[in-house]
Enzyme design. Structure first.
Site, PDB file in Angstrom:
ATOM      1  N   ASP A 144       0.823  -1.214   0.000  1.00 57.33           N
ATOM      2  CA  ASP A 144       0.000   0.000   0.000  1.00 57.33           C
ATOM      3  C   ASP A 144       0.862   1.273   0.000  1.00 57.33           C
ATOM      4  O   ASP A 144       2.017   1.235   0.409  1.00 57.33           O
ATOM      5  CB  ASP A 144      -0.913  -0.045   1.241  1.00 57.33           C
ATOM      6  CG  ASP A 144      -2.123   0.862   1.095  1.00 57.33           C
ATOM      7  OD1 ASP A 144      -2.397   1.345  -0.028  1.00 57.33           O
ATOM      8  OD2 ASP A 144      -2.804   1.098   2.111  1.00 57.33           O
ATOM      9  N   HIS A 204       2.318   3.338  -9.181  1.00 57.94           N
ATOM     10  CA  HIS A 204       2.166   1.918  -9.514  1.00 57.94           C
ATOM     11  C   HIS A 204       3.378   1.413 -10.300  1.00 57.94           C
ATOM     12  O   HIS A 204       3.819   0.288 -10.125  1.00 57.94           O
ATOM     13  CB  HIS A 204       0.889   1.685 -10.329  1.00 57.94           C
ATOM     14  CG  HIS A 204      -0.367   2.011  -9.562  1.00 57.94           C
ATOM     15  ND1 HIS A 204      -0.543   1.679  -8.246  1.00 57.94           N
ATOM     16  CD2 HIS A 204      -1.511   2.647  -9.932  1.00 57.94           C
ATOM     17  CE1 HIS A 204      -1.726   2.081  -7.838  1.00 57.94           C
ATOM     18  NE2 HIS A 204      -2.339   2.683  -8.844  1.00 57.94           N
ATOM     19  N   LEU A 230      12.383 -19.656  -5.068  1.00 59.86           N
ATOM     20  CA  LEU A 230      11.319 -18.878  -4.421  1.00 59.86           C
ATOM     21  C   LEU A 230      10.007 -18.937  -5.214  1.00 59.86           C
ATOM     22  O   LEU A 230      10.021 -18.832  -6.447  1.00 59.86           O
ATOM     23  CB  LEU A 230      11.762 -17.416  -4.310  1.00 59.86           C
ATOM     24  CG  LEU A 230      10.731 -16.460  -3.717  1.00 59.86           C
ATOM     25  CD1 LEU A 230      10.925 -16.329  -2.213  1.00 59.86           C
ATOM     26  CD2 LEU A 230      10.797 -15.089  -4.362  1.00 59.86           C
TER      27      LEU A 230
HETATM   28  C1  V07 Z   1       0.379  -4.251  -9.825  1.00 58.27           C
HETATM   29  C2  V07 Z   1       2.122  -2.859  -8.690  1.00 58.27           C
HETATM   30  C3  V07 Z   1       2.308  -3.325  -7.272  1.00 58.27           C
HETATM   31  C4  V07 Z   1       1.555  -2.481  -6.266  1.00 58.27           C
HETATM   32  C5  V07 Z   1       0.085  -2.756  -6.227  1.00 58.27           C
HETATM   33  C6  V07 Z   1      -0.790  -2.287  -7.357  1.00 58.27           C
HETATM   34  C7  V07 Z   1      -0.167  -2.082  -8.706  1.00 58.27           C
HETATM   35  C8  V07 Z   1       2.936  -6.571 -10.408  1.00 58.27           C
HETATM   36  C9  V07 Z   1       1.868  -7.263 -10.934  1.00 58.27           C
HETATM   37  C10 V07 Z   1       1.888  -8.614 -11.485  1.00 58.27           C
HETATM   38  C11 V07 Z   1       0.784  -9.449 -11.371  1.00 58.27           C
HETATM   39  C12 V07 Z   1       0.802 -10.751 -11.868  1.00 58.27           C
HETATM   40  C13 V07 Z   1       1.958 -11.215 -12.457  1.00 58.27           C
HETATM   41  C14 V07 Z   1       3.065 -10.412 -12.577  1.00 58.27           C
HETATM   42  C15 V07 Z   1       3.022  -9.117 -12.099  1.00 58.27           C
HETATM   43  C16 V07 Z   1       0.776  -6.404 -10.774  1.00 58.27           C
HETATM   44  C17 V07 Z   1      -1.360  -5.581 -10.833  1.00 58.27           C
HETATM   45  C18 V07 Z   1      -0.946  -4.428 -10.189  1.00 58.27           C
HETATM   46  C19 V07 Z   1      -2.775  -5.748 -11.222  1.00 58.27           C
HETATM   47  F1  V07 Z   1       1.997 -12.480 -12.910  1.00 58.27           F
HETATM   48  N1  V07 Z   1       2.556  -5.400  -9.946  1.00 58.27           N
HETATM   49  N2  V07 Z   1       1.234  -5.260 -10.158  1.00 58.27           N
HETATM   50  N3  V07 Z   1      -0.505  -6.569 -11.117  1.00 58.27           N
HETATM   51  N4  V07 Z   1       0.774  -3.098  -9.152  1.00 58.27           N
END
Ligand code: V07
Length: 257
Positions: free
Chosen positions: A34, A51, A145
């Site tokens: 967050d 983000h 991991l």
């Molecule tokens: C998202 C970045 C991290 C902070 C929280 C909100 C925004 C990495 C992924 C991701 C998800 C699946 C995957 C690989 C990467 C991601 C969303 C949002 C929706 F297999 N960061 N991130 N997905 N944020």
């Protein structure tokens, strides 16, 4: 869809590295990432800049968690409530898995990381789902991991779905046990988190892994997620370790349950 495996369940691992030799390392760390929007706002940037920065932090923290000897890292990337955000932001967020994997999948493979996902993935746009599935597929033989992304995840939805599954199997009420409920959760067959970290200063669980966090140590950091770094993770692990030391002699839940 998710394989079962055993991971020294209920115990914590010995650290991999010299600088953390005498501390106990949580096997499974879950993180509520967050503070990305507030990080951006503080700098006069749009929320999406936060983000984007957040993805660099994921990379950093994944490496450090692995170095410390953490076995599973679960990250809350998108909650079932996040659909209520402005459409432009949701659209942007849905492109992040693909962006993240375009930049980092190669490195994750080299690091022997195994990518997993939990949540209602069926509601994700096709391009999001294919990027995630591709990463799961390409890393499924890796033995290092486990990097588990919670995507369109909500704990209440997970419990509702588990109850539906159990009823569909037409079990009789007498058969219902804690183990049966645990076995019907959508979360892959991972050990429960030993340590939950929430960054960004809020002190709540926000519908994240409520069932699985029953005995988990909770750690709240004021830092915004993009500012979270190797040292921050070490601080959290040290706090976890010192609590383990203090309460280690007592059987779990034997005092002040
Ligand atoms: C998202 C970045 C991290 C902070 C929280 C909100 C925004 C990495 C992924 C991701 C998800 C699946 C995957 C690989 C990467 C991601 C969303 C949002 C929706 F297999 N960061 N991130 N997905 N944020």
């Amino acid at each position: 869809m998710f394989e079962k495996f055993s991971l020294n369940k209920g115990k914590t691992a010995m650290p991999k590295h010299e600088d953390t030799k005498s501390i106990s390392i949580p096997n499974h760390v879950a993180i509520i990432m967050d503070g990305n929007g507030r990080w951006a706002k503080k700098r006069g940037l749009p929320r999406i800049a936060g983000h984007r920065e957040a993805m660099k932090t994921i990379k950093r923290v994944t490496k450090e968690a692995d170095r410390l000897g953490v076995k599973v890292l679960t990250l809350y990337a998108f909650s079932t409530e996040n659909w209520k955000r402005p459409k432009a932001e949701v659209d942007f967020l849905m492109k992040l898995p693909q962006q993240f994997l375009n930049s980092y999948l190669k490195e994750l493979i080299e690091q022997n990381v195994q990518v997993k996902a939990m949540g209602d993935l069926s509601r994700l746009p096709t391009y999001t789902l294919s990027a995630v599935n591709d990463a799961i597929e390409k890393t499924k033989a890796n033995s290092g991991l486990i990097l588990n992304f919670a995507l369109n995840y909500g704990s209440h939805a997970e419990i509702v779905q588990a109850v539906k599954k159990i009823i569909r199997e037409a079990h009789s009420p007498e058969d219902i046990s804690e183990k049966m409920i645990a076995d019907h959760m959508i979360s892959p067959a991972l050990p429960d988190p030993d340590l939950l970290i929430r960054t960004g200063g809020e002190i709540r669980l926000s519908n994240f892994m409520l069932w699985q966090l029953a005995y988990t140590e909770l750690y709240f950091s004021e830092e915004y997620w993009p500012d979270f770094n190797e040292q921050s993770l070490q601080d959290a692990v040290r706090a976890f370790s010192s609590r383990q030391r203090r309460f280690g002699g007592l059987a779990e839940g034997s005092e002040n349950p």
